[in-house]
Scaffold this motif. Structure first.
Motif, short mmCIF file in Angstrom:
data_model
loop_
_atom_site.label_atom_id
_atom_site.label_comp_id
_atom_site.label_asym_id
_atom_site.label_seq_id
_atom_site.Cartn_x
_atom_site.Cartn_y
_atom_site.Cartn_z
N PRO A 60 76.45 19.74 1.78
CA PRO A 60 77.70 20.21 1.44
C PRO A 60 77.42 21.59 0.49
O PRO A 60 76.56 21.83 -0.36
CB PRO A 60 78.31 19.25 0.64
N LYS A 61 78.43 22.53 0.89
CA LYS A 61 78.25 23.63 -0.06
C LYS A 61 78.63 23.64 -1.50
O LYS A 61 79.57 22.74 -1.64
CB LYS A 61 79.14 24.80 0.56
N GLU A 62 77.87 24.29 -2.38
CA GLU A 62 78.25 24.05 -3.59
C GLU A 62 79.66 24.77 -4.24
O GLU A 62 80.04 25.91 -3.58
CB GLU A 62 77.03 24.90 -4.45
N ILE A 63 80.09 24.14 -5.09
CA ILE A 63 81.33 24.61 -5.63
C ILE A 63 81.07 25.98 -6.47
O ILE A 63 80.19 25.98 -7.29
CB ILE A 63 82.17 23.53 -6.45
N LYS A 64 81.65 27.15 -6.30
CA LYS A 64 81.47 28.27 -6.96
C LYS A 64 82.26 28.26 -8.40
O LYS A 64 83.48 28.02 -8.39
CB LYS A 64 82.07 29.55 -5.87
N LEU A 65 81.21 28.24 -9.35
CA LEU A 65 81.83 27.96 -10.48
C LEU A 65 82.69 29.53 -11.23
O LEU A 65 82.01 30.40 -11.03
CB LEU A 65 80.81 27.84 -11.77
N LYS A 66 83.58 29.50 -12.08
CA LYS A 66 84.10 30.57 -12.52
C LYS A 66 83.62 30.86 -14.04
O LYS A 66 83.52 29.74 -14.70
CB LYS A 66 85.79 30.68 -12.53
N PRO A 67 83.23 32.04 -14.22
CA PRO A 67 82.76 32.24 -15.81
C PRO A 67 83.84 31.87 -16.81
O PRO A 67 83.23 30.99 -17.76
CB PRO A 67 82.55 33.73 -15.86
N LYS A 68 85.15 32.34 -16.71
CA LYS A 68 85.81 31.73 -17.82
C LYS A 68 86.02 30.27 -18.00
O LYS A 68 86.26 29.81 -18.90
CB LYS A 68 87.37 32.55 -17.56
N GLN A 69 86.22 29.83 -16.75
CA GLN A 69 86.43 28.16 -16.77
C GLN A 69 85.20 27.62 -17.36
O GLN A 69 85.24 26.68 -18.16
CB GLN A 69 86.62 27.85 -15.19
N GLN A 70 83.95 28.05 -17.18
CA GLN A 70 82.88 27.50 -17.79
C GLN A 70 82.66 27.58 -19.22
O GLN A 70 82.00 26.91 -19.85
CB GLN A 70 81.53 27.78 -17.09
N TRP A 71 83.15 28.99 -19.58
CA TRP A 71 83.28 29.12 -20.90
C TRP A 71 84.26 28.43 -21.82
O TRP A 71 83.76 27.61 -22.78
CB TRP A 71 83.66 30.66 -21.23
N ASP A 72 85.23 28.04 -21.32
CA ASP A 72 86.19 27.14 -21.69
C ASP A 72 85.70 25.93 -21.98
O ASP A 72 85.71 24.90 -22.92
CB ASP A 72 87.66 26.91 -20.77
N ARG A 73 85.16 25.51 -21.06
CA ARG A 73 84.22 23.99 -20.95
C ARG A 73 83.31 23.81 -22.12
O ARG A 73 82.87 22.80 -22.71
CB ARG A 73 83.89 23.65 -19.57
N TYR A 74 82.49 24.96 -22.18
CA TYR A 74 81.63 25.16 -23.15
C TYR A 74 82.06 24.99 -24.61
O TYR A 74 81.49 24.12 -25.40
CB TYR A 74 80.70 26.44 -23.10
N THR A 75 83.35 25.57 -24.82
CA THR A 75 83.78 25.46 -26.16
C THR A 75 84.45 24.05 -26.25
O THR A 75 84.29 23.62 -27.52
CB THR A 75 85.15 26.41 -26.14
N ASN A 76 84.82 23.40 -25.09
CA ASN A 76 85.19 22.14 -25.40
C ASN A 76 84.18 21.15 -25.92
O ASN A 76 84.58 19.89 -26.35
CB ASN A 76 86.17 21.78 -24.28
N LEU A 77 83.12 21.28 -25.53
CA LEU A 77 81.87 20.56 -25.68
C LEU A 77 81.34 20.61 -27.28
O LEU A 77 80.52 21.12 -27.46
CB LEU A 77 80.88 20.68 -24.92
N LYS A 78 82.27 20.26 -28.16
CA LYS A 78 82.13 20.78 -29.63
C LYS A 78 81.02 20.03 -30.27
O LYS A 78 80.50 20.70 -31.19
CB LYS A 78 83.38 20.40 -30.34
N SER A 79 80.58 18.93 -29.85
CA SER A 79 79.68 18.03 -30.70
C SER A 79 78.25 18.09 -29.75
O SER A 79 77.29 17.67 -30.57
CB SER A 79 80.09 16.59 -30.98
N GLU A 80 78.15 18.84 -28.92
CA GLU A 80 76.85 18.87 -28.09
C GLU A 80 76.16 19.78 -28.72
O GLU A 80 76.69 20.79 -29.34
CB GLU A 80 76.96 18.92 -26.51
N THR A 81 74.72 19.91 -28.40
CA THR A 81 73.82 20.62 -28.90
C THR A 81 73.80 21.97 -28.01
O THR A 81 73.95 22.08 -27.11
CB THR A 81 72.42 20.23 -28.69
N ILE A 82 73.64 23.18 -28.87
CA ILE A 82 73.45 24.60 -28.16
C ILE A 82 71.98 24.44 -27.64
O ILE A 82 71.09 24.50 -28.43
CB ILE A 82 73.90 25.53 -29.12
N VAL A 83 72.05 25.01 -26.53
CA VAL A 83 70.91 25.32 -25.96
C VAL A 83 70.78 26.74 -25.31
O VAL A 83 71.40 27.22 -24.49
CB VAL A 83 70.16 23.99 -24.47
#
Length: 199
Positions: A60-83
């Motif tokens: 199956p073809k991979e879902i194309k991710l959007k930069p802004k959407q992944q940035w928002d998800r990064y911001t919402n992961l508040k307690s996770e470690t930054i790598v």
């Protein structure tokens, strides 16, 4: 012989000829009938596209991710470690730091890099336009704090990703003033909140 008798005789002969006309039919060898029947049985059915044609398999073809959407998800992961994540153009080249990733429960760091590799590569071209051209192939890696080394990520790890993994990961790139991507401002000045670099 009267005309009536002659007519009766002609009609009798004509009827007799029609009844026995099968005698003049050509006789075909029985082997020819068997060959013809076998040909019909062995003939492969013709399949046309959309009408019984076999479907091509594949992953199956991979879902194309959007930069802004992944940035928002990064911001919402508040307690996770930054790598930290980076790219390089060869095994001998230096790592060029592009940004950072997070993953839910800190469980999917490698998958976070591999799944968002297109976004990471695109942003690396903004940050390092002279080193990374449009068609330049890159390797992706993340920084392992314990060993203080960069670890290469192979994109095949996405094959083991759970369903909905794109919602469990996020990416934030280093600020790029020329394009405005991933920029934060403090008192009118551009800053990188995570690296605490004032630009």
């Amino acid at each position: 012989m009267t005309a009536a008798n002659r007519l009766y005789l002609v009609l009798s002969l004509l009827c007799s000829f029609m009844v026995h006309s099968d005698a003049f039919a050509p006789v075909l060898p029985s082997s020819l009938y068997r060959s013809s029947a076998a040909t019909r049985q062995n003939a492969a059915p013709i399949m046309m596209a959309g009408f019984g044609a076999p479907k091509k398999g594949g992953k199956p073809k991979e879902i194309k991710l959007k930069p802004k959407q992944q940035w928002d998800r990064y911001t919402n992961l508040k307690s996770e470690t930054i790598v930290k994540v980076a790219v390089r153009t060869s095994q001998e080249a230096e790592w060029l730091e592009v940004g950072r990733v997070k993953s839910k429960g800190n469980e999917y760091t490698e998958i976070a890099v591999a799944k968002q590799r297109v976004i990471i590569a695109e942003h690396s071209r903004r940050l390092f336009p002279l080193q990374i051209l449009q068609n330049t192939k890159v390797e992706w890696g993340y920084f392992v704090t314990e060993s203080e080394e960069w670890k290469v990520v192979d994109k095949v790890v996405v094959e083991n990703a759970p369903d909905g993994i794109e919602k469990m990961i996020g990416f934030e790139g280093r600020p790029d003033p020329s394009s405005g991507f991933y920029c934060h401002y403090n008192m009118g000045r551009l800053v990188d909140k995570n690296f605490q670099d004032q630009l």
